[in-house]
Motif scaffolding. Structure first.
Motif, mmCIF file in Angstrom:
data_model
loop_
_atom_site.group_PDB
_atom_site.id
_atom_site.type_symbol
_atom_site.label_atom_id
_atom_site.label_comp_id
_atom_site.label_asym_id
_atom_site.label_seq_id
_atom_site.Cartn_x
_atom_site.Cartn_y
_atom_site.Cartn_z
ATOM 1 N N TYR A 28 -30.558 89.677 132.232
ATOM 2 C CA TYR A 28 -30.671 89.366 130.798
ATOM 3 C C TYR A 28 -29.850 90.379 130.010
ATOM 4 O O TYR A 28 -29.941 91.581 130.239
ATOM 5 C CB TYR A 28 -32.133 89.383 130.348
ATOM 6 N N ASP A 29 -29.065 89.862 129.052
ATOM 7 C CA ASP A 29 -28.119 90.667 128.275
ATOM 8 C C ASP A 29 -28.707 90.968 126.903
ATOM 9 O O ASP A 29 -28.932 90.064 126.103
ATOM 10 C CB ASP A 29 -26.805 89.883 128.151
ATOM 11 N N ILE B 132 -23.088 91.020 130.005
ATOM 12 C CA ILE B 132 -23.546 91.723 131.201
ATOM 13 C C ILE B 132 -25.014 92.092 131.037
ATOM 14 O O ILE B 132 -25.414 92.671 130.023
ATOM 15 C CB ILE B 132 -22.716 92.999 131.441
ATOM 16 N N GLY B 133 -25.810 91.745 132.035
ATOM 17 C CA GLY B 133 -27.215 92.127 132.005
ATOM 18 C C GLY B 133 -27.366 93.631 131.972
ATOM 19 O O GLY B 133 -26.512 94.371 132.468
ATOM 20 N N ARG C 79 -27.163 93.091 136.448
ATOM 21 C CA ARG C 79 -25.961 92.488 135.855
ATOM 22 C C ARG C 79 -26.154 91.002 135.551
ATOM 23 O O ARG C 79 -25.577 90.479 134.586
ATOM 24 C CB ARG C 79 -24.771 92.687 136.797
ATOM 25 N N SER C 80 -26.983 90.334 136.342
ATOM 26 C CA SER C 80 -27.152 88.889 136.204
ATOM 27 C C SER C 80 -28.448 88.483 135.508
ATOM 28 O O SER C 80 -28.710 87.288 135.350
ATOM 29 C CB SER C 80 -27.116 88.226 137.590
ATOM 30 N N TRP D 216 -21.177 87.260 132.979
ATOM 31 C CA TRP D 216 -20.171 88.066 133.674
ATOM 32 C C TRP D 216 -19.489 87.288 134.800
ATOM 33 O O TRP D 216 -18.336 87.531 135.119
ATOM 34 C CB TRP D 216 -20.789 89.339 134.229
ATOM 35 N N THR E 109 -26.545 86.018 130.491
ATOM 36 C CA THR E 109 -25.429 86.776 131.048
ATOM 37 C C THR E 109 -24.306 85.820 131.445
ATOM 38 O O THR E 109 -24.549 84.691 131.860
ATOM 39 C CB THR E 109 -25.865 87.598 132.272
ATOM 40 N N PRO F 50 -25.523 84.600 137.414
ATOM 41 C CA PRO F 50 -26.434 84.833 136.281
ATOM 42 C C PRO F 50 -27.673 83.940 136.335
ATOM 43 O O PRO F 50 -27.585 82.755 136.665
ATOM 44 C CB PRO F 50 -25.566 84.499 135.069
#
Length: 548
Positions: free
Chosen positions: A73-74, A80-81, A70-71, A427, A425, A411
């Protein structure tokens, strides 16, 4: 330790160590077998007794990198990653020198962290699809990077269909998959992690050691055992190389009063041995590392035909304390004692899993008060130890973070600016890694003296030098408290690792470490200015030197 197929253990014991080691590698100093290691550790002795026998027994290892997807790479711009984001940054990890990655939970879950699973066979929609996961493992393998994933078998989410069915119908086939009692039942209430672990539901209550949203599975139920082994095999068939086992000692360790009883320890061990046996037909060499947050005496049985590794929490404390206080943490002496016990328990097949911090702990840079020199020395200690060192994402940049959990899982900053460039990211808003204290991959990569550059250098040494990557460890006693020194040893060579943990130049006396006539030289140094003459090693401030 070395797998039996890779070679026979060379064991030098007692007063014969110097002579035996000299035959193979040359004199290494004086070691002797003291009080039995299990007795020393169990007694909690802090007195430094004679070191145990040196086992010249290799631990072929690689460096692993823990990723909170999630933290990280998006790839699709939603902040969100995701799994494709991890794939996109495999070359960053390869350049860093990483040989394995550990993915925190990637399965569907109602929480941001994923440790409460609702579908063991699926992928969190925020992270992508099963096809994305297969692509990630395939691309990682092309780069020589292994992929292990978190597997949570102690509990599910309270939103899992199994649990919902168990609560809805006393006759449900899933009823015995959990621990459900009448609300007035007399049960133990001393939760292993604090508080009452029983949670009310109508006229009943259920066991959830960690929270009401994480009901514990009943691993005494044969159907649950079969299902968890089936889950393990499923992911191995999809290309996963192994697992990090969450809350491993809590499968049966539910209550503070019984968690370390012989009966509970034996049941935990038996289950994990059954799991290992159950997945071996799919992938015999699957790598399993367990979260057993306890002393080496408690950890050791898990290494008997169950886990390859267990995270070394005690060593993490010693490394951080040594770097912070600029004093020798005496880590090699301690590890020799622990490895003797682990070797006996595992039959010589274990691999250590040292680390500095993880997703449940305050970040390394915060623990060290933001001191970059101390962070460099903590990394130098970690990355010159045996086994599979684990790096928590962002540790190589000096990311900060203190509890609560969201603030230690922020992130990863890829760019100097906080403007949200592609891939960053978003989020969670940064609390500890915002301007003016923001670090980033972009800034660190441009600085040859950065913490990132230091990590790259140390991992490159490890990848280039088999004795540093795979060797056993042997203590080297010396009197300078600001200097830590130890041998790394394989059957064919040895190397002395020397750290100056202080901000002042130091001198280490090596005259007792090598036999007469043995030529010694500096083969790697982290800073210019190191010098070796007549057995005296001069070390610049905050530096590491390798001598052969």
């Amino acid at each position: 330790m070395i797998k039996p197929a890779l070679g026979k253990t060379f064991l030098a014991r007692g007063a014969g160590l110097a002579a035996a080691a000299a035959l193979l590698l040359g004199t290494m100093g004086c070691f002797s077998a003291g009080k039995h290691v299990e007795e020393q550790i169990a007694a909690g002795s802090t007195e430094k007794k004679a070191a145990p026998a040196v086992q010249i027994d290799e631990q072929p290892g690689t460096v692993y990198y823990e990723i909170f997807v999630r933290s990280f790479y998006d790839s699709n711009g939603d902040g969100i990653g995701d799994l494709n984001g991890v794939t996109a940054k495999l070359d960053y990890l390869k350049d860093l020198g990483i040989g394995g990655i550990w993915l925190m939970p990637i399965q569907p879950s109602p929480s941001y962290h994923g440790y409460d699973v609702t579908d063991y066979y699926g992928v969190n929609k925020d992270y992508g699809t099963l096809a994305d996961m297969k692509r990630l493992t395939s691309e990682a393998h092309k780069r020589g990077i292994k992929v292990i994933m978190d597997l949570v078998v102690n509990h599910t989410s309270s939103e899992h269909p199994w649990f919902k069915a168990a609560l809805a119908d006393p006759k449900s086939p899933y009823r015995n998959w959990y621990h459900i009692e009448s609300k007035d039942a007399q049960v133990k209430a001393d939760g292993a992690v604090g508080g009452d672990p029983w949670h009310p539901y109508g006229n009943e209550k259920y066991l959830g050691v960690f929270s009401e949203g994480m009901p514990d599975l009943n691993l005494d139920e044969p159907a649950v055992r079969r299902e968890m082994i089936k889950v393990g095999n499923y992911w191995l068939e999809k290309g996963i190389d192994g697992f990090r086992m969450d809350a491993a000692k809590h499968v049966y360790g539910d209550f503070a009063s019984t968690i370390n009883s012989d009966a509970v320890k034996a049941k935990n061990q038996q289950w994990w041995q059954a799991f290992r046996a159950g997945i071996s037909e799919t992938k015999k060499d699957a790598y399993i590392v367990g979260e057993v947050w306890d002393s080496p005496v408690i950890i050791a049985p898990y290494l008997d035909k169950a886990f390859d590794s267990a995270f070394n929490f005690d060593t993490a404390k010693k490394l951080l304390s040594g770097a912070d206080q600029e004093r020798n943490p005496d880590v090699a002496y301690t590890l020799q004692r622990i490895y003797e016990m682990y070797g006996k328990s595992s039959g010589g097949t274990f691999l250590d899993a040292p680390f500095l911090s993880n997703h449940d702990q305050n970040r390394t840079m915060s623990a060290l008060g933001g001191n970059v020199d101390h962070a460099k020395m903590a990394a130098a200690l970690l990355l010159t130890l045996p086994g599979n060192p684990f790096i928590y994402y962002g540790e190589e940049l000096g990311m900060k973070g203190m509890k609560p959990d969201e603030a230690i899982r922020e992130p990863l900053p890829w760019f100097k600016s906080e403007g949200g460039q592609g891939g960053q990211t978003t989020w969670e808003a940064a609390r500890y890694n915002a301007a003016p204290d923001r670090v980033s991959v972009e800034a660190e990569a441009a600085d040859p003296n950065s913490l990132l550059a230091h990590y790259k250098k140390l991992i490159a040494w490890r990848n280039q030098l088999p004795v540093l990557r795979d060797g056993a460890i042997a203590d080297y006693a010396q009197d300078n408290p600001a200097v830590a020194a130890y041998f790394r040893v394989t059957k064919s060579e040895r190397m002395l690792v020397v750290h100056n943990l202080s901000g002042q130049a130091q001198t280490a006396d090596l005259t007792g470490g090598f036999e007469a006539g043995h030529e010694t030289s500096i083969v790697r140094t982290s800073k210019e200015g190191s010098k070796l003459e007549d057995g005296k090693l001069e070390l610049p401030p905050y530096s590491t030197v390798l001598v052969q």
